[in-house]
Design a protein around this motif. Structure first.
Motif, short mmCIF file in Angstrom:
data_model
loop_
_atom_site.label_atom_id
_atom_site.label_comp_id
_atom_site.label_asym_id
_atom_site.label_seq_id
_atom_site.Cartn_x
_atom_site.Cartn_y
_atom_site.Cartn_z
N ARG A 93 69.29 50.56 27.64
CA ARG A 93 70.53 51.10 28.17
C ARG A 93 71.40 51.57 27.01
O ARG A 93 71.79 50.78 26.15
CB ARG A 93 71.31 50.08 29.00
CG ARG A 93 72.49 50.72 29.74
CD ARG A 93 73.30 49.75 30.56
NE ARG A 93 74.12 48.88 29.73
CZ ARG A 93 75.19 48.22 30.17
NH1 ARG A 93 75.55 48.32 31.44
NH2 ARG A 93 75.87 47.45 29.33
N ARG A 109 63.59 58.10 36.54
CA ARG A 109 63.43 57.13 35.46
C ARG A 109 64.76 56.79 34.79
O ARG A 109 64.96 55.64 34.38
CB ARG A 109 62.47 57.64 34.40
CG ARG A 109 61.03 57.78 34.85
CD ARG A 109 60.11 57.95 33.65
NE ARG A 109 60.44 59.13 32.86
CZ ARG A 109 60.61 59.13 31.54
NH1 ARG A 109 60.48 58.00 30.85
NH2 ARG A 109 60.88 60.26 30.90
N PHE A 110 65.64 57.77 34.64
CA PHE A 110 66.92 57.58 33.95
C PHE A 110 68.06 57.61 34.97
O PHE A 110 68.01 58.37 35.94
CB PHE A 110 67.17 58.69 32.92
CG PHE A 110 66.26 58.66 31.72
CD1 PHE A 110 65.17 57.82 31.65
CD2 PHE A 110 66.53 59.50 30.65
CE1 PHE A 110 64.33 57.80 30.54
CE2 PHE A 110 65.70 59.49 29.54
CZ PHE A 110 64.61 58.64 29.48
N THR A 111 69.08 56.79 34.73
CA THR A 111 70.26 56.75 35.59
C THR A 111 71.52 56.79 34.74
O THR A 111 71.67 55.98 33.82
CB THR A 111 70.28 55.48 36.46
OG1 THR A 111 69.08 55.42 37.25
CG2 THR A 111 71.48 55.50 37.39
N GLY A 139 58.85 50.00 28.66
CA GLY A 139 60.05 49.20 28.59
C GLY A 139 61.30 49.98 28.96
O GLY A 139 61.24 51.14 29.37
N SER A 140 62.45 49.32 28.80
CA SER A 140 63.73 49.89 29.19
C SER A 140 64.77 49.71 28.10
O SER A 140 64.71 48.78 27.30
CB SER A 140 64.25 49.22 30.47
OG SER A 140 63.36 49.40 31.56
N GLN A 180 70.85 54.39 31.63
CA GLN A 180 69.80 53.41 31.83
C GLN A 180 68.47 54.14 31.82
O GLN A 180 68.25 55.05 32.63
CB GLN A 180 69.99 52.66 33.15
CG GLN A 180 68.90 51.65 33.46
CD GLN A 180 68.90 50.48 32.51
OE1 GLN A 180 69.96 49.94 32.20
NE2 GLN A 180 67.73 50.09 32.03
N MET A 181 67.57 53.75 30.92
CA MET A 181 66.29 54.41 30.75
C MET A 181 65.18 53.41 31.06
O MET A 181 65.05 52.39 30.38
CB MET A 181 66.14 54.96 29.33
CG MET A 181 67.27 55.88 28.92
SD MET A 181 66.99 56.67 27.31
CE MET A 181 67.03 55.21 26.25
N ASN A 182 64.38 53.71 32.08
CA ASN A 182 63.29 52.85 32.49
C ASN A 182 61.95 53.55 32.31
O ASN A 182 61.88 54.78 32.24
CB ASN A 182 63.46 52.44 33.96
CG ASN A 182 64.71 51.64 34.21
OD1 ASN A 182 65.14 50.85 33.39
ND2 ASN A 182 65.31 51.85 35.39
N ASN A 183 60.88 52.76 32.27
CA ASN A 183 59.53 53.29 32.12
C ASN A 183 59.45 54.28 30.97
O ASN A 183 58.95 55.40 31.12
CB ASN A 183 59.07 53.94 33.43
CG ASN A 183 57.59 54.27 33.44
OD1 ASN A 183 56.80 53.65 32.72
ND2 ASN A 183 57.21 55.26 34.24
N LEU A 184 59.92 53.87 29.82
CA LEU A 184 59.97 54.75 28.66
C LEU A 184 58.57 55.10 28.18
O LEU A 184 57.64 54.29 28.25
CB LEU A 184 60.77 54.11 27.54
CG LEU A 184 62.28 54.12 27.78
CD1 LEU A 184 62.98 53.13 26.86
CD2 LEU A 184 62.84 55.52 27.56
N ASP A 228 59.55 60.14 24.91
CA ASP A 228 61.00 59.95 25.00
C ASP A 228 61.63 59.69 23.63
O ASP A 228 62.85 59.63 23.52
CB ASP A 228 61.34 58.79 25.93
CG ASP A 228 60.98 59.08 27.38
OD1 ASP A 228 61.20 60.22 27.84
OD2 ASP A 228 60.49 58.15 28.05
#
Length: 125
Positions: free
Chosen positions: A19, A67-69, A16-17, A82-86, A90
């Motif tokens: 922010r 993965r992170f922006t 999941g993601s 923004q954190m994706n594909n957690l 993590d």
């Protein structure tokens, strides 16, 4: 003095993601850079990402690149992560920080002058 408040943490399933947001108050300057760090339970705090407050240039740790922006809204004195594909690894307390006298973007913790209280991110398998 600069005060920082993180928000947006919580519980999320693996893949999941989330922010995260970090709002700053107090003294501000266009030369300030902003960074995100995290501390997993029982481990040392580690660098994640940094961004210049004026240029918008970004610098990432290899562990989260792709993965992170990191981004920012200077009008609101707010920086985002923004954190994706957690992943379960993590899971940590996430902190934002300010480098008030930057000579360049850095992941060295000693270069940062102000820190928030942190927000918990938990990733379940």
């Amino acid at each position: 003095q600069v005060q920082l408040v993180e928000s947006g943490g919580g519980l999320v399933q693996a893949g999941g993601s989330l922010r995260l947001s970090c709002a700053a108050s107090g003294r501000t300057a266009g030369s300030y850079s902003r960074g995100w760090f995290r501390r997993p339970l029982g481990k040392e705090r580690e660098f994640l990402a940094a961004i210049g407050n004026s240029s918008g240039n970004a610098y990432y740790a290899d562990s989260v690149k792709g993965r992170f922006t990191i981004s920012r809204d200077n009008a609101k004195n707010t920086v985002y992560l923004q954190m994706n594909n957690l992943k379960p690894e993590d899971t940590a307390v996430y902190y934002c920080a300010v480098d008030s006298a930057p000579y360049g973007l850095t992941g060295r913790q000693g270069e940062y002058d102000y820190w928030g209280q942190g927000t918990q991110v938990t990733v379940s398998s």
